[in-house]
Design an enzyme around this catalytic site. Structure first.
Site, short mmCIF file in Angstrom:
data_model
loop_
_atom_site.label_atom_id
_atom_site.label_comp_id
_atom_site.label_asym_id
_atom_site.label_seq_id
_atom_site.Cartn_x
_atom_site.Cartn_y
_atom_site.Cartn_z
CG ASP A 7 -1.85 1.01 1.33
OD1 ASP A 7 -2.49 1.54 0.19
OD2 ASP A 7 -2.02 1.61 2.38
CG ASP A 9 -1.73 7.51 0.13
OD1 ASP A 9 -0.64 8.02 -0.24
OD2 ASP A 9 -2.79 7.45 -0.49
CG ASP A 182 -2.35 2.71 6.50
OD1 ASP A 182 -2.97 3.59 6.89
OD2 ASP A 182 -2.30 2.37 5.11
#
Length: 224
Positions: A7, A9, A182
């Protein structure tokens, strides 16, 4: 084949590149500061809560780019990279990517942020393969505000990766996947990966990772 999936961001970057792009264009005077900031923050809160309508968000987030046109948008993005993104490409993230490169893994960033914002970022991180939200183009050849194909968001990340694998004659049974994220929005892909890694995780994902015994990586504190 071993795949290292990232991922973007709050995983490889310690910020949200889409939200930051919106803030940046507001500073350029492309949008009304008060109105845009309020809506941008609302969408970001919806994303964090797992309630984002990705189609509505893409229409909103690309409006200023669509209005300004390709040349102005490209010039602004170069400035955005210099001023916003490059200072936040941190050694820990680069080293994590390089660890997998040295191990011979194929590297891929898979993100719910659109391709216009993220392709230069992926390049700066040294990752050639990118699955991002693809933007449809209108009759004039410029972005229309709609999404082309399946958005790489939530379950869509699994679908987009499956499409990517199938195009290469691969499937889940012929690859070994490590996925860093996250966010609980990425739970569908985290659950499909051979090695899920909760990276700089949100409180909800941290609790789930602890419950399931998944590795937790606070990337910007340590690479342990």
């Amino acid at each position: 084949m071993k795949l290292a999936l990232f991922d973007l961001d709050h995983t490889l970057l310690p910020l949200d590149s889409d939200h930051a792009w919106g803030q940046f264009t507001t500073r350029l005077g492309w949008t009304d500061a008060a109105t845009f900031t309020r809506r941008n923050d609302e969408f970001f809160a919806q994303y964090q809560a797992g309630a984002l309508d990705i189609h509505d968000y893409v229409r909103f987030s690309t409006a200023a780019v669509r209005e300004r046109g390709a040349q102005a948008a490209a010039a602004a993005h170069q400035q955005y990279m210099r001023e916003v993104i490059e200072p936040h490409i941190l050694p820990a993230a680069l080293e994590l990517v390089e660890q997998h490169r040295r191990a011979g893994d194929l590297l891929l960033i898979i993100t719910a942020t659109n391709e216009f914002v993220t392709r230069p970022i992926a390049h700066a991180l040294g990752v050639a393969e990118l699955l991002a939200v693809e933007l449809a183009r209108g009759p004039d050849g410029w972005y229309s505000g709609e999404i082309a194909g399946t958005p790489s968001f939530r379950e869509g990340k699994v679908q987009r990766l499956e499409q990517w694998l199938a195009a290469r004659g691969l499937g889940w049974d012929t690859v070994h996947t490590t996925f860093y994220s996250d966010s609980l929005n990425d739970l569908p892909l985290l659950e499909k990966a051979n090695v899920p890694v909760a990276t700089n995780p949100s409180p909800g994902l941290r609790a789930l990772a602890q419950q399931r015994g998944w590795r937790i990586l606070d990337l910007f504190e340590t690479l342990a």
